[in-house]
Design an enzyme around this catalytic site. Sequence first.
Site, PDB file in Angstrom:
ATOM      1  N   CYS A   1     -11.720  -4.078   4.465  1.00  0.00           N
ATOM      2  CA  CYS A   1     -10.482  -3.891   3.699  1.00  0.00           C
ATOM      3  C   CYS A   1      -9.330  -4.421   4.541  1.00  0.00           C
ATOM      4  O   CYS A   1      -9.060  -3.898   5.635  1.00  0.00           O
ATOM      5  CB  CYS A   1     -10.241  -2.422   3.356  1.00  0.00           C
ATOM      6  SG  CYS A   1      -8.578  -2.177   2.664  1.00  0.00           S
TER       7      CYS A   1
ATOM      8  N   CYS B   1      -6.509  -1.847   5.284  1.00  0.00           N
ATOM      9  CA  CYS B   1      -6.785  -0.927   6.392  1.00  0.00           C
ATOM     10  C   CYS B   1      -7.059  -1.672   7.685  1.00  0.00           C
ATOM     11  O   CYS B   1      -7.056  -1.067   8.751  1.00  0.00           O
ATOM     12  CB  CYS B   1      -8.018  -0.078   6.106  1.00  0.00           C
ATOM     13  SG  CYS B   1      -7.851   1.025   4.724  1.00  0.00           S
TER      14      CYS B   1
ATOM     15  N   LYS C   1       3.170   0.768   1.600  1.00  0.00           N
ATOM     16  CA  LYS C   1       3.692  -0.563   1.345  1.00  0.00           C
ATOM     17  C   LYS C   1       2.896  -1.228   0.237  1.00  0.00           C
ATOM     18  O   LYS C   1       3.433  -1.911  -0.609  1.00  0.00           O
ATOM     19  CB  LYS C   1       3.604  -1.404   2.622  1.00  0.00           C
ATOM     20  CG  LYS C   1       4.575  -0.936   3.680  1.00  0.00           C
ATOM     21  CD  LYS C   1       4.439  -1.699   4.976  1.00  0.00           C
ATOM     22  CE  LYS C   1       3.356  -1.129   5.870  1.00  0.00           C
ATOM     23  NZ  LYS C   1       3.629  -1.292   7.311  1.00  0.00           N
TER      24      LYS C   1
HETATM   25  O1  ME8 Z   1      -1.778   1.935  10.934  1.00  0.00           O
HETATM   26  N1  ME8 Z   1       3.460   9.660   5.484  1.00  0.00           N
HETATM   27  O2  ME8 Z   1       0.219   0.790  11.119  1.00  0.00           O
HETATM   28  P1  ME8 Z   1       1.003   1.232   9.799  1.00  0.00           P
HETATM   29  C1  ME8 Z   1       3.496   9.901   6.793  1.00  0.00           C
HETATM   30  N2  ME8 Z   1      -0.738  -0.675  13.008  1.00  0.00           N
HETATM   31  N3  ME8 Z   1       3.371   8.954   7.729  1.00  0.00           N
HETATM   32  C2  ME8 Z   1       3.219   7.706   7.327  1.00  0.00           C
HETATM   33  C3  ME8 Z   1       3.177   7.361   5.968  1.00  0.00           C
HETATM   34  C4  ME8 Z   1       3.312   8.409   5.022  1.00  0.00           C
HETATM   35  N4  ME8 Z   1       3.304   8.211   3.711  1.00  0.00           N
HETATM   36  N5  ME8 Z   1       3.013   6.031   5.881  1.00  0.00           N
HETATM   37  C5  ME8 Z   1       2.950   5.550   7.141  1.00  0.00           C
HETATM   38  C6  ME8 Z   1      -1.046   1.138  11.484  1.00  0.00           C
HETATM   39  N6  ME8 Z   1       3.080   6.560   8.026  1.00  0.00           N
HETATM   40  C7  ME8 Z   1      -1.487   0.488  12.761  1.00  0.00           C
HETATM   41  C8  ME8 Z   1      -1.342   1.504  13.882  1.00  0.00           C
HETATM   42  S1  ME8 Z   1      -1.521   2.227  16.445  1.00  0.00           S
HETATM   43  C9  ME8 Z   1      -2.325   1.683  17.794  1.00  0.00           C
HETATM   44  C10 ME8 Z   1      -1.792   0.999  15.222  1.00  0.00           C
HETATM   45  C11 ME8 Z   1       3.079   6.438   9.485  1.00  0.00           C
HETATM   46  O3  ME8 Z   1       2.190   0.362   9.727  1.00  0.00           O
HETATM   47  C12 ME8 Z   1       1.991   7.286  10.119  1.00  0.00           C
HETATM   48  O4  ME8 Z   1       2.329   7.507  11.462  1.00  0.00           O
HETATM   49  O5  ME8 Z   1       0.087   1.264   8.646  1.00  0.00           O
HETATM   50  C13 ME8 Z   1       0.809   6.367  10.045  1.00  0.00           C
HETATM   51  O6  ME8 Z   1      -0.215   6.760  10.944  1.00  0.00           O
HETATM   52  C14 ME8 Z   1       1.453   5.060  10.433  1.00  0.00           C
HETATM   53  O7  ME8 Z   1       2.765   5.105   9.834  1.00  0.00           O
HETATM   54  C15 ME8 Z   1       0.696   3.828   9.951  1.00  0.00           C
HETATM   55  O8  ME8 Z   1       1.507   2.704  10.156  1.00  0.00           O
END
Ligand code: ME8
Length: 506
Positions: free
Chosen positions: A125, A128, A297
């Site tokens: 995916c 993800c 997003k």
């Molecule tokens: O996963 N509610 O990046 P990402 C709460 N790049 N927190 C949220 C959220 C929501 N609806 N949406 C996003 C990644 N978050 C990887 C991470 S780390 C080594 C690599 C927050 O841009 C939350 O902290 O998809 C989630 O874990 C993170 O944004 C995912 O951000």
Amino acid sequence: MRFYLTTPIYYVNSTPHIGHAYTTIGADIVVRHHRQRGDETFFLTGTDEHASKVARVAAEQGLAPQDYADQIVEKWRALPERVEATNDFFIRTSDPEHKAFVQQFLQRIYDNGDIYEDVYRGLYCVGCEAFYSPADLIDGRCPIHETVPEEIEEKNYFFRLSAYQDKLLALYDAQPEFVLPRFRYNEARSFIEGGLTDFSVSRAGQPWGVAIPWDESQVVYVWVDALINYLSALTYARPGEDLEPAFWPEVRHLLGKDILRFHAVFWPALLLAAGYEVPRQLFVHGYLLIDDRKISKSIGNVIDPLELIDVYGVDAVRFYVARVAQFGHDGSASVDSLHERYENELGNDLGNLVSRTTAMIARYCGGTLSLVPRPDSRVAALTAPLADDVAARMDVFDITGALERVWEVVRELNRYVVERAPWQVAKDESRAAEVDEILYDLAEGLRIVAVALAAYLPTTAERILAALGQPTELDWSQVRYGLLSAADGIDPAAPLFPRIETPASA
Ligand code: ME8
């Protein structure tokens, strides 16, 4: 104590939404609190750039991935700035220092014999950036993005995760607070107990990423590249200084529940394989939901946190983060509920109390605060356990419980004003000393509350202290009755949280 805290590094395929602000603000509240306690802190956030979905968006815009990332990263740098997060460094995985570190890290695992070559067949995916087994899918679709994953077959390098099951279980036994809250610890632990399969740490035929040092035809799997940021940043965040000896493994990772496995299973195993110590602790928070779905997003139900800040101010948004749900659990966010808390809690409970108290000091005491502490007063008793109670909750990342604890004091102070009715007492000139005592206690209660709230409401805390003629002294030892400084020239304070007629439309 040394306290190093990280947020996830966010994907740059789109712009920040309220979910990212949620994590960054939550982290900043915890870090600011530790700074108040005199801990030596380091706070890291940044961007995860080498994702396939980033390369895709760049291609759609006709840009090279690096050029695209260089442009959009400004929106991500604005996130910590606008929410007034006090990060010490902002890492980008496209930093040359990070890339070189990732290569060294992988080489170490390769040299230790835990990476081997094999053919990968599986379902990927892109949303993800992860492989799924058919059993994980719902009607053949990714459970998070609701898209059909791609079938991929390629030669990859694999990490021998299966060899780390016992070591990980030993780690979980030795550090019962390795993952908080407890139900997330249990979840991670049962995943490990269920058996671990080796996973691919490289991708073939993808030019965007960090080259595998012993095979330049492959790039490092984006998750491996990303996780290593927590360590690589320490080596170059302060030019000419290596922070690793000071801050590793004194690291705590804050993350959302969506990325628990990567942090609670893959990351410690990779660290052990490369010869590093594992992190002290992970705190996993829940999702903010809108219409009961995760804000995402890809799903498109985003709220722009910067727009909310424009309307309500940064402190109100920070307050809302701690208040919207028990930190660690899911919660439903909406502009209406933010608006309501702004009016009722910030405006009425706190803002009005500051206005009334300063107005009464101006009116009944000529603007002068007399130093008449009484160790046996109600406010002294009310505030005595506050410092320890708040700190104990913060120690387990309970930013919600710690804030509620402060708010109990705010509500009690409001009761105290009504019950003591200084405006009545002031009518009787023979009771002038009593007026001084009541207003001392109110001002002292508010000073203590301001210091205790400074991690949540940095601007408001300073404004409350200034309105009471107090120095901006935020050390945690100040959360104690009897430390009010003498002051005069106190005027009725302007409203801290003025009324906002139209809720933000987001
Ligand atoms: O996963 N509610 O990046 P990402 C709460 N790049 N927190 C949220 C959220 C929501 N609806 N949406 C996003 C990644 N978050 C990887 C991470 S780390 C080594 C690599 C927050 O841009 C939350 O902290 O998809 C989630 O874990 C993170 O944004 C995912 O951000």
